[in-house]
Structure formats: C-alpha cells, structure tokens
Design an enzyme around this catalytic site. Structure first.
Site, short mmCIF file in Angstrom:
data_model
loop_
_atom_site.label_atom_id
_atom_site.label_comp_id
_atom_site.label_asym_id
_atom_site.label_seq_id
_atom_site.Cartn_x
_atom_site.Cartn_y
_atom_site.Cartn_z
N TYR A 82 4.19 -1.01 -16.94
CA TYR A 82 4.04 -2.60 -17.35
C TYR A 82 3.74 -1.84 -18.63
O TYR A 82 3.79 -3.18 -19.77
CB TYR A 82 3.01 -3.81 -17.12
CG TYR A 82 4.26 -4.75 -15.61
CD1 TYR A 82 4.46 -3.90 -14.66
CD2 TYR A 82 4.31 -6.13 -15.61
CE1 TYR A 82 4.96 -4.96 -13.51
CE2 TYR A 82 5.11 -6.11 -14.53
CZ TYR A 82 5.01 -5.98 -13.76
OH TYR A 82 5.15 -6.55 -12.64
N ASP A 113 1.40 -5.80 -8.20
CA ASP A 113 2.55 -6.40 -7.94
C ASP A 113 3.31 -7.10 -6.83
O ASP A 113 3.73 -8.28 -6.08
CB ASP A 113 3.92 -6.97 -9.25
CG ASP A 113 5.25 -7.95 -9.91
OD1 ASP A 113 4.77 -9.21 -9.07
OD2 ASP A 113 6.14 -7.58 -8.89
N ASP A 156 3.35 3.41 0.09
CA ASP A 156 4.72 2.82 0.93
C ASP A 156 4.15 2.43 2.14
O ASP A 156 4.79 1.67 2.74
CB ASP A 156 5.79 4.07 0.83
CG ASP A 156 5.45 5.62 0.91
OD1 ASP A 156 3.62 5.78 1.28
OD2 ASP A 156 5.93 6.48 1.61
N LYS A 181 0.51 6.50 -5.50
CA LYS A 181 2.13 7.37 -4.95
C LYS A 181 1.87 8.41 -5.76
O LYS A 181 2.88 9.41 -6.12
CB LYS A 181 3.08 6.67 -5.42
CG LYS A 181 4.98 7.13 -4.70
CD LYS A 181 4.92 6.63 -3.22
CE LYS A 181 5.94 7.85 -2.47
NZ LYS A 181 5.96 7.81 -1.00
N ASP A 239 2.59 -9.76 -3.36
CA ASP A 239 4.43 -11.08 -3.02
C ASP A 239 4.17 -10.45 -1.18
O ASP A 239 4.51 -12.01 -0.48
CB ASP A 239 5.34 -10.21 -3.44
CG ASP A 239 6.03 -11.00 -4.54
OD1 ASP A 239 4.93 -12.43 -5.33
OD2 ASP A 239 6.88 -12.15 -4.33
#
Ligand code: NAD
Ligand code: IPM
Ligand code: MN
Length: 367
Positions: free
Chosen positions: A135, A242, A218, A185, A246
């Site tokens: 971001y 982020d 993942d 990652k 969720d």
C-alpha cells in the site's frame, strides 16, 4: 472530568449507520469522562459536491482531535481508488498509524461457519503493517490504451517499517499466549519478504520466550479455516493482513463482527478506529447492518484513550447480549435492526453500571 474530542467520519453506505449506533453505546459507557463528537461530512457526497474526499487541510483538522471514529468509505458511483486514496489511506499513511490491530475472536453465542469450532478455538489478533508494503502507493502507468500499456505498483518494505511492526507483535504475543505467526510469501518474492523474514528473526532474539512460526500466506489462509486455534498473534504485511482479516471476520461470525484500530503506540497522532467491513452498498439504508464491529472498534478507541474500564464494559455488554439474548442483526440469524442492537447494548451498560475509568493517556505533542 476529561473530555475527549472525537472526529466522526461516518462516510458512505452503512458507515454512518453503524457509527451512530456505536456513538450511542460509547456515550452510555462514558463514566467520569465525556466524548465530544464532531461530525466531519467527508466521503463520497462531499466528493460529488467538491471534487475531493476531504478538504485540503483535512489532515491538519484531524490532527486536533484525540481520536477518529470512522464508518466506511466507498460508493459504486465513485472509483474506489479515488475514494480510498482521497481519505482513508492518507490518514493511515500520513499520520504514520503503522499498526492496524484487528482482533479475531469468536464471541460466545455467535455461530462460526467453521463446523465444531467454538470461542476457545478462535482467539487471535492480527497485526497488519499499515504504512507501507503493498500500500505504499508507488507506481504508475504508461502508454494508456496502447497495446504496449504498462501498469506498475511497487511494494515498498523498509527495515525500520518491518522492525517496528515485528517488535510490537512480539510484545503483544508475550502478553498473550506467547505465539507469533509471521506471514509472508518469501518463497515467491525473494527480495522484500526474505528481508522481512530476516528482520523478524533478528527481533525474535529479544523475545526468546515467544514461539515464532513462519507461515506462507497461502497456507496461512488455509490454516485460518482448518485450524484457527494455532494462531495467537499474527503479523502480516498490509495486503496480506487485509485479506486474512476478511477471513478472520467471517470465521468470527461475519463481516459485521470485526473491528480494527489504526494506531501509533507513541500516540503522537490521533488513532483511527473503524470496523473492518466496507460501506456494504447492498444493505445500506435497510437497517440490516451489524454494528458490533463498529462498537468493538469504539471499545478499542476507549482503551487507547486510557479509558480501559469503559472499553471493557462495552465489550462485556456485547458479550452479554450475544450470549444471553437473541437480539442480533440478520447476518447473525436475528431480526433486530442496527439501532435496536445499539439500544440493547445501551440498556445492558446501564444495567451493569460502569466502574471508574483508569484515567487519561494524553496524546504526546508532536516532536
Ligand atoms: P463490504 O465489507 O462493504 O461488504 C462485503 C459483504 O459483507 C457484503 O455482502 C455486505 O453486505 C457484508 N457486510 C459488510 N458490512 C456488514 C455489516 N456491518 N453487517 C452485515 N453485513 C455486512 O466489502 P465490499 O463490498 O468489497 O466493498 C464495498 C465498498 O466499501 C467498496 O467501495 C470498498 O472499496 C469499500 N470498503 C471500504 C472500507 C473502509 O472504509 N474501511 C473497507 C472495505 C471496503
Ligand atoms: C480495510 C479496507 C481497506 C484496506 C480498503 C478500503 C482500502 O479493505 O480497511 O480492510 O484495504 O485497507
Ligand atoms: Mn479490507
């Protein structure tokens, strides 16, 4: 008696609805202090009228408040990157609110979509790096519309940025169950995430009592579903945090349940407190929005202001309502409206009475 000045940005869609419910609850919880709310009409209506999401001196205006209570921003008639880069993201970035603290906790009385999982299995805090990473806002486009068009978005990770979020997360883990999961990652991204891993390992030396797990994002997404009980504190980059929150919101009962605090621990800037969800245009104006995430964010705001007893009282009222009554919005299987849930929480708070607050933690004047 302390008075805290709170900037309210209801924003768009369900934002003003959940924030209104939250304000009523927080006012009822305020004992020995008061909250002076000031509504700032910023958001997509403001944009349609003025061509900007907030005035040019918006950040200077916000800097005069003790905290910011935000609903949500985003509406189908304004491009999302315009809305978010016009209001929410500059506040996080320019105020250097580098911690986005997001509890993921299944409250008693709420059914998780994860079969056979109860409150003992889902109790983690995701610390999302909130100032840089994916971001950072660095990039550009060239040759628009041409077959050779390119779009570049650069992830920016700094040693200082990674180290401070890691240090906070280790400290938080030490105060809880002593386990920190660092999410990257770094198998596919051999530059910034390998640096992230190295810095996290370095900070770990100062917290040898904390167990560090390095988990690829993942796999972490899968573990959030298959074995959420393995997580205590989770530290992740801006984008991964982020996405994982969720998932976290859903496993704790739904998007309307999740809360978030955007803070800098030195309190040099006002923190911003908001539900994790967005403006939910699909249910805006129907009274169906669950205000619990916004109320919970409000409890985190009280806590950050130093009014820890009032913050705890708010959460106790939420827990009592969910565990002992059927009062809840349709996303949780109930029939109550947003404001009815707010009213019930106020009733529970009045019935419980609020103990004396812990006292003010003043903001430090800017250096
Ligand atoms: P969303 O979170 O608004 O909605 C996703 C789903 O969750 C929808 O089905 C919605 O009805 C449901 N939902 C959300 N909040 C709920 C609540 N309180 N109670 C019950 N159900 C709820 O995500 P989206 O649809 O991707 O985004 C909508 C808009 O909000 C977009 O413009 C997006 O950019 C913006 N957004 C803003 C913020 C923010 O301001 N912090 C956060 C996320 C998304
Ligand atoms: C959130 C939101 C924001 C984010 C969007 C609206 C820019 O999804 O707070 O989780 O990605 O940070
Ligand atoms: Mn999000």
């Amino acid at each position: 008696m302390s008075e805290y000045r709170i900037a309210v940005i209801g924003g768009d869609g369900v934002g003003p609805e959940v924030v209104a419910a939250g304000m009523g609850v927080l006012d009822t919880a305020a004992s020995g202090f008061s909250l002076a709310w000031e509504h700032l009409p910023w958001g997509s209506d403001y944009y349609q009228a003025n061509g900007v999401m907030m005035p040019a001196d918006g950040l200077a205006v916000l800097d005069r408040f003790d905290a910011i209570y935000l609903g949500a921003v985003g509406r189908p008639d304004v491009p999302d990157h315009v809305t978010l880069w016009g209001l929410l993201l500059p506040i996080r970035q320019r105020f250097d609110l580098y911690l986005n603290v997001r509890p993921v906790r299944l409250l008693p009385g709420v059914l998780s979509p994860l079969r056979d999982r109860g409150p003992a299995d889902i109790d983690m805090i995701v610390v999302r790096e909130n100032s840089e990473g994916e971001y950072a806002g660095v990039g550009g486009r060239a040759h628009a519309g041409h077959p050779a068009e390119v779009g570049i978005q650069v992830d920016v990770f700094t040693r200082a940025g990674v180290e401070r979020v890691a240090r906070y997360s280790f400290g938080l883990a030490r105060s809880r169950r002593g386990r920190l999961a660092s999410i990257t990652k770094s198998n596919a991204s051999p530059h910034h995430f390998v640096m992230w891993d190295e810095i996290v390992e370095e900070v770990h030396r100062d917290f040898p009592d904390v167990q560090l797990d390095r988990i690829l994002v993942d796999a972490a997404a899968a573990y959030m579903i298959s074995s959420p009980d393995r997580f205590d504190v989770v530290v992740a980059s801006n984008l991964f945090g982020d996405i994982l929150t969720d998932i976290g919101a859903v496993i704790q009962g739904g998007m309307g349940m999740a809360a978030s605090a955007n803070i800098t621990p030195d309190r040099s800037k006002p923190g911003m407190f908001e539900p994790v969800h967005g403006s939910a245009p699909d249910i805006a104006g129907t009274g169906r929005a669950n205000p619990v995430g916004a109320v919970w964010a409000g409890a985190m705001m009280l806590d950050h202001l130093g009014e820890t007893a009032a913050g705890r009282a708010v959460m106790a009222a939420v827990e009592e309502m969910l565990a002992t009554t059927g009062i809840r919005t349709p996303d949780l299987g109930g029939t109550a409206t947003t404001s009815e849930v707010g009213q019930e929480l106020q009733r529970a708070l009045r019935a419980a009475g609020v103990s004396r607050p812990a006292g003010r933690l003043p903001r430090r004047p800017p250096a």
